[in-house]
Scaffold this motif. Structure first.
Motif, PDB file in Angstrom:
ATOM      1  N   GLU A 191       0.868  -1.173   0.000  1.00 37.83           N
ATOM      2  CA  GLU A 191       0.000   0.000   0.000  1.00 37.83           C
ATOM      3  C   GLU A 191       0.904   1.222   0.000  1.00 37.83           C
ATOM      4  OE1 GLU A 191      -2.988   2.398   2.901  1.00 37.83           O
ATOM      5  OE2 GLU A 191      -3.313   0.231   2.833  1.00 37.83           O
ATOM      6  N   ILE A 192       0.724   2.105  -0.989  1.00 46.44           N
ATOM      7  CA  ILE A 192       1.627   3.257  -1.091  1.00 46.44           C
ATOM      8  C   ILE A 192       0.963   4.595  -0.774  1.00 46.44           C
ATOM      9  CG2 ILE A 192       3.217   2.113  -2.670  1.00 46.44           C
ATOM     10  CD1 ILE A 192       1.950   3.799  -4.954  1.00 46.44           C
ATOM     11  N   GLN A 193      -0.386   4.651  -0.791  1.00 45.44           N
ATOM     12  CA  GLN A 193      -0.995   5.947  -0.528  1.00 45.44           C
ATOM     13  C   GLN A 193      -2.492   5.805  -0.282  1.00 45.44           C
ATOM     14  OE1 GLN A 193       0.066   8.828  -3.483  1.00 45.44           O
ATOM     15  NE2 GLN A 193      -0.214  10.490  -2.056  1.00 45.44           N
ATOM     16  N   ARG A 194      -3.003   6.683   0.592  1.00 45.80           N
ATOM     17  CA  ARG A 194      -4.441   6.886   0.788  1.00 45.80           C
ATOM     18  C   ARG A 194      -4.710   8.357   0.527  1.00 45.80           C
ATOM     19  NH1 ARG A 194      -7.421   2.909   4.578  1.00 45.80           N
ATOM     20  NH2 ARG A 194      -6.072   1.091   4.374  1.00 45.80           N
ATOM     21  N   ILE A 195      -5.722   8.627  -0.309  1.00 48.61           N
ATOM     22  CA  ILE A 195      -6.013  10.017  -0.680  1.00 48.61           C
ATOM     23  C   ILE A 195      -7.515  10.266  -0.671  1.00 48.61           C
ATOM     24  CG2 ILE A 195      -3.921  10.285  -2.064  1.00 48.61           C
ATOM     25  CD1 ILE A 195      -5.579   9.911  -4.567  1.00 48.61           C
ATOM     26  N   HIS A 196      -7.893  11.541  -0.523  1.00 46.71           N
ATOM     27  CA  HIS A 196      -9.276  11.974  -0.715  1.00 46.71           C
ATOM     28  C   HIS A 196      -9.374  12.498  -2.141  1.00 46.71           C
ATOM     29  CE1 HIS A 196      -9.006  12.323   3.764  1.00 46.71           C
ATOM     30  NE2 HIS A 196      -9.976  11.454   3.565  1.00 46.71           N
ATOM     31  N   LEU A 197     -10.376  12.037  -2.879  1.00 47.70           N
ATOM     32  CA  LEU A 197     -10.400  12.311  -4.315  1.00 47.70           C
ATOM     33  C   LEU A 197     -11.071  13.620  -4.700  1.00 47.70           C
ATOM     34  CD1 LEU A 197     -10.924   8.671  -5.517  1.00 47.70           C
ATOM     35  CD2 LEU A 197      -8.853  10.043  -5.552  1.00 47.70           C
ATOM     36  N   SER A 198     -12.055  14.068  -3.964  1.00 51.58           N
ATOM     37  CA  SER A 198     -12.689  15.351  -4.255  1.00 51.58           C
ATOM     38  C   SER A 198     -13.304  15.870  -2.967  1.00 51.58           C
ATOM     39  CB  SER A 198     -13.756  15.193  -5.345  1.00 51.58           C
ATOM     40  OG  SER A 198     -14.357  16.441  -5.624  1.00 51.58           O
ATOM     41  N   ASN A 199     -12.463  16.271  -2.034  1.00 48.74           N
ATOM     42  CA  ASN A 199     -12.926  16.551  -0.685  1.00 48.74           C
ATOM     43  C   ASN A 199     -13.781  17.799  -0.531  1.00 48.74           C
ATOM     44  OD1 ASN A 199     -10.936  18.471  -0.914  1.00 48.74           O
ATOM     45  ND2 ASN A 199      -9.625  17.623   0.678  1.00 48.74           N
ATOM     46  N   SER A 200     -14.024  18.528  -1.610  1.00 52.37           N
ATOM     47  CA  SER A 200     -14.918  19.683  -1.506  1.00 52.37           C
ATOM     48  C   SER A 200     -16.380  19.281  -1.669  1.00 52.37           C
ATOM     49  CB  SER A 200     -14.560  20.743  -2.540  1.00 52.37           C
ATOM     50  OG  SER A 200     -14.769  20.239  -3.843  1.00 52.37           O
ATOM     51  N   VAL A 201     -16.632  18.128  -2.298  1.00 51.40           N
ATOM     52  CA  VAL A 201     -18.026  17.699  -2.501  1.00 51.40           C
ATOM     53  C   VAL A 201     -18.272  16.239  -2.153  1.00 51.40           C
ATOM     54  CG1 VAL A 201     -18.546  19.410  -4.292  1.00 51.40           C
ATOM     55  CG2 VAL A 201     -17.677  17.157  -4.953  1.00 51.40           C
ATOM     56  N   SER A 202     -17.210  15.464  -1.872  1.00 54.42           N
ATOM     57  CA  SER A 202     -17.434  14.047  -1.601  1.00 54.42           C
ATOM     58  C   SER A 202     -16.528  13.537  -0.498  1.00 54.42           C
ATOM     59  CB  SER A 202     -17.224  13.203  -2.871  1.00 54.42           C
ATOM     60  OG  SER A 202     -15.861  12.917  -3.069  1.00 54.42           O
ATOM     61  N   ASP A 203     -16.900  12.367   0.002  1.00 47.02           N
ATOM     62  CA  ASP A 203     -16.106  11.706   1.038  1.00 47.02           C
ATOM     63  C   ASP A 203     -15.311  10.535   0.467  1.00 47.02           C
ATOM     64  OD1 ASP A 203     -18.081   9.820   0.526  1.00 47.02           O
ATOM     65  OD2 ASP A 203     -18.786   9.692   2.586  1.00 47.02           O
ATOM     66  N   GLU A 204     -15.146  10.478  -0.858  1.00 41.68           N
ATOM     67  CA  GLU A 204     -14.501   9.329  -1.491  1.00 41.68           C
ATOM     68  C   GLU A 204     -13.029   9.234  -1.100  1.00 41.68           C
ATOM     69  OE1 GLU A 204     -14.415   7.048  -5.752  1.00 41.68           O
ATOM     70  OE2 GLU A 204     -14.443   9.235  -5.784  1.00 41.68           O
ATOM     71  N   THR A 205     -12.650   8.055  -0.648  1.00 40.28           N
ATOM     72  CA  THR A 205     -11.275   7.755  -0.282  1.00 40.28           C
ATOM     73  C   THR A 205     -10.682   6.808  -1.304  1.00 40.28           C
ATOM     74  OG1 THR A 205     -11.704   8.055   2.071  1.00 40.28           O
ATOM     75  CG2 THR A 205      -9.796   6.709   1.482  1.00 40.28           C
ATOM     76  N   GLY A 206      -9.464   7.076  -1.730  1.00 40.85           N
ATOM     77  CA  GLY A 206      -8.746   6.206  -2.645  1.00 40.85           C
ATOM     78  C   GLY A 206      -7.578   5.547  -1.939  1.00 40.85           C
ATOM     79  N   ILE A 207      -7.389   4.260  -2.216  1.00 43.93           N
ATOM     80  CA  ILE A 207      -6.259   3.516  -1.675  1.00 43.93           C
ATOM     81  C   ILE A 207      -5.480   2.962  -2.857  1.00 43.93           C
ATOM     82  CG2 ILE A 207      -5.530   1.613  -0.191  1.00 43.93           C
ATOM     83  CD1 ILE A 207      -8.217   1.933   1.276  1.00 43.93           C
ATOM     84  N   ILE A 208      -4.179   3.238  -2.877  1.00 45.06           N
ATOM     85  CA  ILE A 208      -3.337   2.857  -4.013  1.00 45.06           C
ATOM     86  C   ILE A 208      -2.310   1.827  -3.561  1.00 45.06           C
ATOM     87  CG2 ILE A 208      -1.758   3.685  -5.790  1.00 45.06           C
ATOM     88  CD1 ILE A 208      -3.040   6.508  -5.308  1.00 45.06           C
ATOM     89  N   PHE A 209      -2.167   0.782  -4.380  1.00 41.20           N
ATOM     90  CA  PHE A 209      -1.214  -0.285  -4.119  1.00 41.20           C
ATOM     91  C   PHE A 209      -0.191  -0.364  -5.240  1.00 41.20           C
ATOM     92  CE2 PHE A 209      -4.989  -1.532  -1.817  1.00 41.20           C
ATOM     93  CZ  PHE A 209      -4.499  -2.042  -0.620  1.00 41.20           C
ATOM     94  N   LEU A 210       1.020  -0.774  -4.899  1.00 43.12           N
ATOM     95  CA  LEU A 210       2.052  -1.119  -5.865  1.00 43.12           C
ATOM     96  C   LEU A 210       2.090  -2.639  -5.942  1.00 43.12           C
ATOM     97  CD1 LEU A 210       4.541  -0.490  -7.661  1.00 43.12           C
ATOM     98  CD2 LEU A 210       5.910  -0.509  -5.554  1.00 43.12           C
ATOM     99  N   ALA A 211       1.976  -3.177  -7.155  1.00 48.06           N
ATOM    100  CA  ALA A 211       1.999  -4.629  -7.381  1.00 48.06           C
ATOM    101  C   ALA A 211       3.261  -4.999  -8.142  1.00 48.06           C
ATOM    102  CB  ALA A 211       0.767  -5.053  -8.177  1.00 48.06           C
ATOM    103  N   GLN A 212       4.002  -6.003  -7.620  1.00 48.36           N
ATOM    104  CA  GLN A 212       5.249  -6.460  -8.241  1.00 48.36           C
ATOM    105  C   GLN A 212       5.320  -7.984  -8.180  1.00 48.36           C
ATOM    106  OE1 GLN A 212       7.572  -3.687  -5.635  1.00 48.36           O
ATOM    107  NE2 GLN A 212       8.626  -3.193  -7.564  1.00 48.36           N
ATOM    108  N   ASP A 213       6.350  -8.549  -8.810  1.00 53.63           N
ATOM    109  CA  ASP A 213       6.512 -10.011  -8.913  1.00 53.63           C
ATOM    110  C   ASP A 213       5.274 -10.601  -9.598  1.00 53.63           C
ATOM    111  OD1 ASP A 213       9.010  -9.940  -7.531  1.00 53.63           O
ATOM    112  OD2 ASP A 213       7.909  -9.825  -5.635  1.00 53.63           O
ATOM    113  N   LEU A 214       5.212 -10.401 -10.894  1.00 59.23           N
ATOM    114  CA  LEU A 214       3.989 -10.574 -11.675  1.00 59.23           C
ATOM    115  C   LEU A 214       3.908 -11.909 -12.395  1.00 59.23           C
ATOM    116  CD1 LEU A 214       4.160  -7.043 -13.344  1.00 59.23           C
ATOM    117  CD2 LEU A 214       3.094  -7.644 -11.157  1.00 59.23           C
TER     118      LEU A 214
END
Length: 185
Positions: free
Chosen positions: A110-133
């Protein structure tokens, strides 16, 4: 409690205006921080936004291209989608990556958690790095008509800098990986 943690807004009343399986819209009657009365519309997302940036041993990544209905435009993005709030976000990330690209990964960060449009929404984004494919067949949802591109990571980074990639999860993921894995390049 710190001063910046005190809510300066006063909610007078709230009314749900719209609801479907993915989002709800609530209109709040408020008194704003300056003392004026007004309304505030709030979009609640019923899923987490999940993004996966893929990186192989040769520093390639995979982008997913699709037409985004709300934008009325084509968009190049990292593999992404929604994950129910009651399911481990990593489980959702693995499902999205496999579904959209046919790729499975052994190593997940897991590399980051962000709010995507915090002026009008409560949407949270979680970003992962995937390796060894490992690679198989994609199986996109009925609503997805996807084009998959394998490109050098630094080309994806250039696409962010030139504005060819504008999706917020993708921009955040690519910039984070550039800073943490390629800072000397």
């Amino acid at each position: 409690m710190k001063e910046q943690d005190i809510n300066p807004w006063q909610t007078l009343s709230s009314k749900k205006i719209y609801d479907n399986p993915w989002i709800s819209l609530t209109e709040h009657q408020v008194i704003n921080p300056g003392g004026g009365k007004g309304i505030y519309g709030e979009v609640h997302f019923k899923n987490l936004a999940i993004g996966v940036i893929v990186l192989d041993d040769a520093n390639n990544t995979w982008l997913v291209g699709q037409y985004r209905y709300p934008l009325k435009a084509y968009s190049w993005e990292i593999p992404e989608g929604g994950g129910p709030e009651n399911i481990d976000p990593l489980t959702s990330a693995k499902r999205e990556l496999l579904e959209e690209t046919g790729i499975e990964a052994i190593s997940w960060t897991e590399i980051q958690r962000i709010h995507l449009s915090n002026s009008v929404s409560d949407e949270t984004g979680i970003i992962f790095l995937a390796q060894d494919l490992s690679f198989g067949e994609s199986n996109p949802e009925e609503s997805e008509q996807l084009i998959i591109r394998k490109i050098p990571f630094l080309e994806a980074y250039e696409m962010v800098l030139t504005g060819e990639i504008t999706d917020s999860l993708s921009v955040a993921a690519i910039l984070k990986v550039k800073i943490t894995h390629f800072n000397s390049l």
